[in-house]
Design a protein around this motif. Structure first.
Motif, PDB file in Angstrom:
ATOM      1  N   GLY A  36       0.707  -1.313   0.142  1.00  0.00           N
ATOM      2  CA  GLY A  36       0.067  -0.097   0.009  1.00  0.00           C
ATOM      3  C   GLY A  36       1.169   1.231   0.106  1.00  0.00           C
ATOM      4  N   GLN A  37       2.177   1.235   0.188  1.00  0.00           N
ATOM      5  CA  GLN A  37       3.075   2.249   0.415  1.00  0.00           C
ATOM      6  C   GLN A  37       4.244   2.329  -0.893  1.00  0.00           C
ATOM      7  OE1 GLN A  37       2.307   4.997   2.640  1.00  0.00           O
ATOM      8  NE2 GLN A  37       0.726   3.344   2.997  1.00  0.00           N
ATOM      9  N   CYS A  38       4.094   1.421  -1.932  1.00  0.00           N
ATOM     10  CA  CYS A  38       4.950   1.424  -2.847  1.00  0.00           C
ATOM     11  C   CYS A  38       4.343   2.117  -4.105  1.00  0.00           C
ATOM     12  CB  CYS A  38       5.182  -0.103  -3.321  1.00  0.00           C
ATOM     13  SG  CYS A  38       6.535  -0.438  -4.550  1.00  0.00           S
ATOM     14  N   ALA A  39       5.145   3.167  -4.475  1.00  0.00           N
ATOM     15  CA  ALA A  39       4.876   3.929  -5.942  1.00  0.00           C
ATOM     16  C   ALA A  39       5.992   3.659  -6.940  1.00  0.00           C
ATOM     17  CB  ALA A  39       4.620   5.473  -5.416  1.00  0.00           C
ATOM     18  N   MET A  40       6.931   2.815  -6.583  1.00  0.00           N
ATOM     19  CA  MET A  40       8.147   2.601  -7.719  1.00  0.00           C
ATOM     20  C   MET A  40       7.463   2.082  -8.848  1.00  0.00           C
ATOM     21  SD  MET A  40      11.410   0.377  -7.055  1.00  0.00           S
ATOM     22  CE  MET A  40      12.817   1.525  -7.013  1.00  0.00           C
ATOM     23  N   SER A  41       6.686   1.085  -9.256  1.00  0.00           N
ATOM     24  CA  SER A  41       5.880   0.667 -10.503  1.00  0.00           C
ATOM     25  C   SER A  41       5.204   1.767 -11.028  1.00  0.00           C
ATOM     26  CB  SER A  41       5.259  -0.695 -10.300  1.00  0.00           C
ATOM     27  OG  SER A  41       4.747  -1.066 -11.303  1.00  0.00           O
ATOM     28  N   ALA A  42       4.429   2.658 -10.036  1.00  0.00           N
ATOM     29  CA  ALA A  42       3.931   3.485 -10.764  1.00  0.00           C
ATOM     30  C   ALA A  42       4.453   4.681 -11.417  1.00  0.00           C
ATOM     31  CB  ALA A  42       2.683   4.094  -9.648  1.00  0.00           C
ATOM     32  N   LEU A  43       5.501   5.347 -10.745  1.00  0.00           N
ATOM     33  CA  LEU A  43       6.347   6.395 -10.911  1.00  0.00           C
ATOM     34  C   LEU A  43       7.363   6.064 -12.026  1.00  0.00           C
ATOM     35  CD1 LEU A  43       6.542   7.996  -7.467  1.00  0.00           C
ATOM     36  CD2 LEU A  43       5.624   9.136  -9.555  1.00  0.00           C
ATOM     37  N   ILE A  44       7.910   4.847 -12.038  1.00  0.00           N
ATOM     38  CA  ILE A  44       8.923   4.371 -13.095  1.00  0.00           C
ATOM     39  C   ILE A  44       8.137   3.982 -14.267  1.00  0.00           C
ATOM     40  CG2 ILE A  44      10.803   2.809 -13.770  1.00  0.00           C
ATOM     41  CD1 ILE A  44      11.543   2.868 -10.752  1.00  0.00           C
ATOM     42  N   GLY A  78       4.576   3.772 -14.813  1.00  0.00           N
ATOM     43  CA  GLY A  78       3.089   3.966 -14.927  1.00  0.00           C
ATOM     44  C   GLY A  78       2.077   2.906 -14.543  1.00  0.00           C
ATOM     45  N   ARG A  79       2.412   1.763 -14.196  1.00  0.00           N
ATOM     46  CA  ARG A  79       1.637   0.753 -13.588  1.00  0.00           C
ATOM     47  C   ARG A  79       1.561   0.735 -11.918  1.00  0.00           C
ATOM     48  NH1 ARG A  79       3.722  -4.618 -16.751  1.00  0.00           N
ATOM     49  NH2 ARG A  79       2.030  -5.337 -15.495  1.00  0.00           N
ATOM     50  N   SER A  80       0.620   0.675 -11.565  1.00  0.00           N
ATOM     51  CA  SER A  80       0.446   0.974 -10.215  1.00  0.00           C
ATOM     52  C   SER A  80       0.152  -0.028  -9.423  1.00  0.00           C
ATOM     53  CB  SER A  80      -0.561   2.201  -9.792  1.00  0.00           C
ATOM     54  OG  SER A  80      -0.895   2.107  -8.601  1.00  0.00           O
ATOM     55  N   GLY A  81       0.982  -0.563  -8.467  1.00  0.00           N
ATOM     56  CA  GLY A  81       0.706  -1.560  -7.539  1.00  0.00           C
ATOM     57  C   GLY A  81      -0.520  -1.452  -6.768  1.00  0.00           C
ATOM     58  N   ASN A  82      -0.928  -0.067  -6.430  1.00  0.00           N
ATOM     59  CA  ASN A  82      -2.239   0.230  -5.668  1.00  0.00           C
ATOM     60  C   ASN A  82      -3.323   0.094  -6.506  1.00  0.00           C
ATOM     61  OD1 ASN A  82      -1.378   0.791  -2.955  1.00  0.00           O
ATOM     62  ND2 ASN A  82      -0.297   2.831  -3.970  1.00  0.00           N
ATOM     63  N   ARG A  83      -3.071  -0.107  -7.896  1.00  0.00           N
ATOM     64  CA  ARG A  83      -4.207  -0.233  -8.908  1.00  0.00           C
ATOM     65  C   ARG A  83      -4.319  -1.695  -9.580  1.00  0.00           C
ATOM     66  NH1 ARG A  83      -8.431   2.936  -9.872  1.00  0.00           N
ATOM     67  NH2 ARG A  83      -7.685   3.308 -12.319  1.00  0.00           N
ATOM     68  N   GLY A  84      -3.468  -2.588  -8.648  1.00  0.00           N
ATOM     69  CA  GLY A  84      -3.219  -3.986  -9.332  1.00  0.00           C
ATOM     70  C   GLY A  84      -2.683  -4.184 -10.462  1.00  0.00           C
ATOM     71  N   ARG A  85      -1.433  -3.165 -10.997  1.00  0.00           N
ATOM     72  CA  ARG A  85      -0.978  -3.470 -12.063  1.00  0.00           C
ATOM     73  C   ARG A  85       0.806  -3.573 -11.829  1.00  0.00           C
ATOM     74  NH1 ARG A  85      -3.914  -5.340 -15.979  1.00  0.00           N
ATOM     75  NH2 ARG A  85      -5.651  -4.215 -16.668  1.00  0.00           N
ATOM     76  N   CYS A  86       1.195  -3.901 -10.572  1.00  0.00           N
ATOM     77  CA  CYS A  86       2.567  -3.650 -10.288  1.00  0.00           C
ATOM     78  C   CYS A  86       3.384  -4.616 -11.188  1.00  0.00           C
ATOM     79  CB  CYS A  86       2.766  -4.469  -8.910  1.00  0.00           C
ATOM     80  SG  CYS A  86       4.659  -4.297  -8.361  1.00  0.00           S
ATOM     81  N   ALA A  87       4.450  -3.909 -11.791  1.00  0.00           N
ATOM     82  CA  ALA A  87       5.286  -4.392 -12.882  1.00  0.00           C
ATOM     83  C   ALA A  87       6.642  -5.129 -12.258  1.00  0.00           C
ATOM     84  CB  ALA A  87       5.978  -3.433 -13.751  1.00  0.00           C
ATOM     85  N   GLN A  88       6.724  -5.085 -10.794  1.00  0.00           N
ATOM     86  CA  GLN A  88       7.678  -5.703  -9.765  1.00  0.00           C
ATOM     87  C   GLN A  88       9.182  -5.185 -10.119  1.00  0.00           C
ATOM     88  OE1 GLN A  88       6.993  -9.964 -10.096  1.00  0.00           O
ATOM     89  NE2 GLN A  88       5.536  -9.741  -8.517  1.00  0.00           N
ATOM     90  N   PRO A  89       9.195  -3.898 -10.141  1.00  0.00           N
ATOM     91  CA  PRO A  89      10.643  -3.426 -10.309  1.00  0.00           C
ATOM     92  C   PRO A  89      11.677  -3.899  -9.083  1.00  0.00           C
ATOM     93  CG  PRO A  89       9.221  -1.645  -9.489  1.00  0.00           C
ATOM     94  CD  PRO A  89       8.373  -2.677 -10.012  1.00  0.00           C
ATOM     95  N   CYS A  90      11.061  -4.203  -8.104  1.00  0.00           N
ATOM     96  CA  CYS A  90      11.964  -4.895  -6.949  1.00  0.00           C
ATOM     97  C   CYS A  90      12.794  -6.034  -7.346  1.00  0.00           C
ATOM     98  CB  CYS A  90      10.990  -4.854  -5.818  1.00  0.00           C
ATOM     99  SG  CYS A  90       9.815  -6.296  -6.001  1.00  0.00           S
ATOM    100  N   PRO A 126       8.310   9.725  -2.680  1.00  0.00           N
ATOM    101  CA  PRO A 126       8.775   8.532  -2.285  1.00  0.00           C
ATOM    102  C   PRO A 126       8.368   7.182  -2.914  1.00  0.00           C
ATOM    103  CG  PRO A 126       6.867   9.292  -1.024  1.00  0.00           C
ATOM    104  CD  PRO A 126       7.292  10.585  -2.009  1.00  0.00           C
ATOM    105  N   LEU A 127       9.370   6.263  -3.186  1.00  0.00           N
ATOM    106  CA  LEU A 127       8.943   5.180  -4.080  1.00  0.00           C
ATOM    107  C   LEU A 127       8.797   3.839  -3.151  1.00  0.00           C
ATOM    108  CD1 LEU A 127      11.686   5.339  -6.759  1.00  0.00           C
ATOM    109  CD2 LEU A 127       9.448   6.468  -6.842  1.00  0.00           C
ATOM    110  N   MET A 128       9.381   3.954  -2.188  1.00  0.00           N
ATOM    111  CA  MET A 128       9.249   2.592  -1.062  1.00  0.00           C
ATOM    112  C   MET A 128       9.558   3.264   0.272  1.00  0.00           C
ATOM    113  SD  MET A 128      10.986  -0.646  -2.808  1.00  0.00           S
ATOM    114  CE  MET A 128      10.182  -1.616  -4.087  1.00  0.00           C
ATOM    115  N   ILE A 129       8.959   2.324   1.255  1.00  0.00           N
ATOM    116  CA  ILE A 129       9.274   2.562   2.542  1.00  0.00           C
ATOM    117  C   ILE A 129       9.539   1.171   3.224  1.00  0.00           C
ATOM    118  CG2 ILE A 129       6.915   2.703   3.246  1.00  0.00           C
ATOM    119  CD1 ILE A 129       9.813   4.146   5.533  1.00  0.00           C
ATOM    120  N   THR A 130      10.934   0.744   3.478  1.00  0.00           N
ATOM    121  CA  THR A 130      11.227  -0.656   3.637  1.00  0.00           C
ATOM    122  C   THR A 130      11.511  -0.784   5.077  1.00  0.00           C
ATOM    123  OG1 THR A 130      13.616  -0.221   3.391  1.00  0.00           O
ATOM    124  CG2 THR A 130      12.410  -0.213   1.370  1.00  0.00           C
ATOM    125  N   GLU A 131      11.345  -1.993   5.463  1.00  0.00           N
ATOM    126  CA  GLU A 131      11.436  -2.602   6.772  1.00  0.00           C
ATOM    127  C   GLU A 131      13.265  -2.861   6.880  1.00  0.00           C
ATOM    128  OE1 GLU A 131      10.818  -3.666  10.925  1.00  0.00           O
ATOM    129  OE2 GLU A 131       9.821  -2.533   9.242  1.00  0.00           O
TER     130      GLU A 131
END
Length: 704
Positions: A173-181, A183-195, A587-592
């Motif tokens: 819920g806090q990842c914007a990396m896929s969206a900002l890099i 255009g595929r939002s993890g918060n919209r079910g389209r994560c491209a898994q850049p991680c 912010p793209l990610m907040i990581t443990e």
């Protein structure tokens, strides 16, 4: 009490694999509003069939509507929920606050589950969700055994925890990396898994994968989880194949049923089914580090023998049957009668043909029993039977078979009948219109050193500083009309809350009068402090209904998601004063995990949970991808890491943001010097073009 086992169903075949291997419930996607839109998911017909198939066999079905929803999409999302409710779905998982509020008001009898996308990891957040109507709270994957036990002890709602499957490096819920890099939002079910891609720390990307975690496996901790009160164990994997679902579900079901840990053979099967360099249970153990990292080669061979055996077993559709008790009465001159009862309290009775007088061989109770016991090919097995037959009667085999078919059909209808649930009209939004003609500028600083007389001379409406930074300040400059605000940590734990409260008291003594809340768990933490509560971007506000929900929670304003387009922000009903980020590295990610510690090592501050006072993770560190883009790493509370975008957002020369009805426009300063902060603020006041490399973010192109 044994926890419910919840399995993924990314397709009808995966659903059958889960059910036949012992799942107590399945979760699946139907429609466009679920966090695994890349899975096969279900058509309308398949969804209705799935509900019947599962309910007939005593398995619950949870629908995932756990994505962010725009104002225009809300009616369709609500209609999807209405249809699912009418068909008898057992619960709906939700992330979006507006959709959540709409569902609890219009479908009050439909159970709602707080998705892990809500980023809940404290007992305060879990209790807040429960008080608002969530029957179950799905905890963040990063929660340890200690965290989970504390939440189980204090939360009135059911608690669900992830037991097996993929780990995201970022909090859900806090990842914007896929969206900002991309255009595929993890918060919209389209994560491209850049991680899962290679990156380098202060070096070109090579063969290191510092954002790719091993899959989690808590197979050895199920007894501990049950003992502490975890109500449901979730298996991840809606994007994985049905055979994987069959193997993993079958093993976990056996472990729960037999109250034991996995054997070496079962551990090997779990790893064969899918793993990334093995498994980890580090988060559950309350630790982290580079040993958690893992990858999977695309050339990894399929475990053919394991998957072939799993598929052959579940395709028979006979592993999962419901025990029934038959009671049959065949008497002269009256229709034959058969009753079926199941363990869940359903009892149905059907009547059949009237027996005739026997001409040769009379009907016996044993011959009737033999016919009725033949339940093969159905979802049932007869475990007990009582037959009473009067002497001298005859009844054809076809008539007895028809009795059995009719009673099982009637039992299925009873088991799959949707519950009666209320449907209420959509409540109107509040009448308040909080649109502003021109937004006031607000500032968020990462360090106190970024503050200068030049910055103050630009007359910001509000300045926020991280709470752990304010904790070390002895005074704040005061200006007429200036509001000082404390930015609470995006991630923390119950054990940190005494410290955070002390810091809040200190901040108030400095003249801080407001606090930025980016998590539901912040709200109980801030009650009684006297601080004005403002919604931060971590709340992922995507529609006007979310603003209304937060208004009811007592917030004075809210920052909208930076995944929205200008037009979507413009058209959003502004029932609450609204803010948007218009400058800064997003912010793209907040990581443990502390990424610097994983790669180079650093020292944890022994005096508290904050980031180290010295060491490399306090200095400028960069994560580089394959294109050479450099992403600054900022230390975050709790020795965590926040990854920033490689280019700052620049909208000073775009008048669009001034015409959206925003009350506030935020300049988010992270890596900038004090002089740069002041100069950028002046550039925004004057509407200047950017001098260097920048991005327009997602405000123009939007996201999938």
């Amino acid at each position: 009490m044994k926890p419910e086992l919840l399995s993924p169903a990314g397709s009808p075949e995966s659903l059958r694999a889960a059910v036949q291997n012992g799942a107590g419930a399945v979760y699946l996607g139907w429609g466009e509003f679920n966090a695994r839109r890349g899975a096969k998911n279900f058509t309308d017909e398949e969804f209705a069939q799935a509900l019947r198939y599962c309910h007939e066999r005593g398995v619950r079905v949870f629908l995932t509507l756990n994505t962010l929803v725009t104002d225009r999409e809300l009616p369709a999302a609500l209609e999807t929920a209405r249809q699912a409710c009418r068909l008898g779905v057992d619960s709906i998982l939700v992330q979006d606050w507006g959709l959540f509020d709409l569902l609890r008001r219009t479908l009050p009898d439909l159970p709602l589950h707080a998705s892990t996308q809500m980023s809940l990891f404290t007992s305060g957040g879990a209790r807040e969700a429960a008080a608002d109507g969530c029957e179950r709270v799905v905890l963040a994957r990063e929660c340890s055994a200690e965290d989970t036990r504390t939440i189980c002890e204090t939360c009135p709602a059911e608690v669900e925890a992830f037991a097996h499957g993929a780990l995201c490096m970022c909090y859900s819920g806090q990842c914007a990396m896929s969206a900002l890099i991309g255009g595929r939002s993890g918060n919209r079910g389209r994560c491209a898994q850049p991680c899962r891609l290679p990156y380098g720390l202060n070096a070109p990307a090579g063969k290191a994968y510092p954002l790719s975690l091993k899959d989690s496996s808590l197979a050895g901790h199920l007894g501990e989880m049950a003992q502490m009160g975890v109500d449901c164990l979730k298996l991840e994997g809606r994007m994985k194949r049905p055979e994987y679902v069959a193997v993993v579900t079958g093993i976990y079901a056996r472990l729960l049923e037999e109250g034991r840990g996995p054997t070496p053979a079962e551990e090997a099967e779990l790893e064969q089914a899918f793993s990334r360099s093995g498994f980890t249970d580090a988060y559950w153990q309350g630790t982290h580090g580079r040993f958690m990292l893992g990858t999977r080669s695309p050339d990894t061979p399929e475990p053919k023998a394991l998957f072939d055996a799993a598929r052959a077993a579940y395709e028979k559709d006979s592993l999962r049957t419901v025990p029934v008790r038959f009671t049959c009465r065949i008497a002269a001159d009256v229709p034959s009668v058969l009753t079926a009862e199941d363990p869940d309290g359903h009892s149905v009775t059907v009547t059949g043909a009237v027996p005739e007088a026997a001409r040769t061989r009379a009907l016996t109770a044993q011959s009737v029993e033999e016919r009725l016991m033949k339940t093969g090919g159905t979802a049932y097995r007869c475990t007990d039977i009582t037959v009473t037959v009067d002497d001298g009667l005859s009844l054809s085999a076809g008539a007895i078979n028809a009795l059995r078919r009719d009673v099982l059909s009637a039992l299925s209808e009873a088991r799959t009948a949707p519950p009666v649930r209320r449907e209420l009209p959509v409540p109107p939004l509040p009448e308040e219109d909080c649109r502003a003609d021109t937004p006031q500028f607000t500032l968020s600083l990462h360090r106190a050193e970024q503050l200068s007389d030049g910055l103050l001379a630009c007359s910001p409406a509000r300045i926020s500083l991280p709470l752990d930074v304010l904790a070390h300040e002895t005074a704040l400059p005061q200006r007429e009309g200036l509001i000082w605000c404390a930015e609470l940590p995006r991630v923390w734990r119950d054990r940190d809350e005494d410290l955070l409260r002390r810091w809040l008291d200190h901040a108030a003594s400095l003249g801080v009068t407001a606090a930025l809340a980016g998590n539901l768990g912040h709200l109980p933490l801030l009650r009684g402090t006297g601080l004005t509560v403002l919604g931060d971007y971590g709340l992922n506000v995507f529609n006007g209904r979310s603003l209304a929900y937060l208004k009811d929670k007592g917030l004075a304003s809210a920052c909208v998601s930076f995944e929205l387009r200008f037009a979507q922000i413009r058209d959003m009903p502004k029932v609450l004063p609204t803010e948007a980020i218009v400058y800064g590295r997003l912010p793209l990610m907040i990581t443990e995990n502390c990424l610097v510690q994983n790669a180079a090592g650093c020292r944890r501050d022994r005096e508290g949970p904050a980031v180290p006072a010295d060491g490399p993770c306090r200095s400028q560190q960069l994560l580089r991808d394959r294109t050479g883009a450099a992403f600054p790493l900022l230390p975050a509370f709790g020795h965590r890491t926040e990854i920033q975008n490689s280019r700052p957002l620049w909208l000073a020369d775009r008048p669009d943001f001034r015409r959206l009805g925003l009350t506030f426009a935020r300049l988010r300063f992270t890596t900038e010097s004090a002089a740069e902060c002041a100069e950028i603020f002046r550039a925004y006041r004057e509407g200047r073009s950017a001098a260097g490399d920048f991005t327009r973010g997602l405000y123009e192109r939007g996201v999938e």
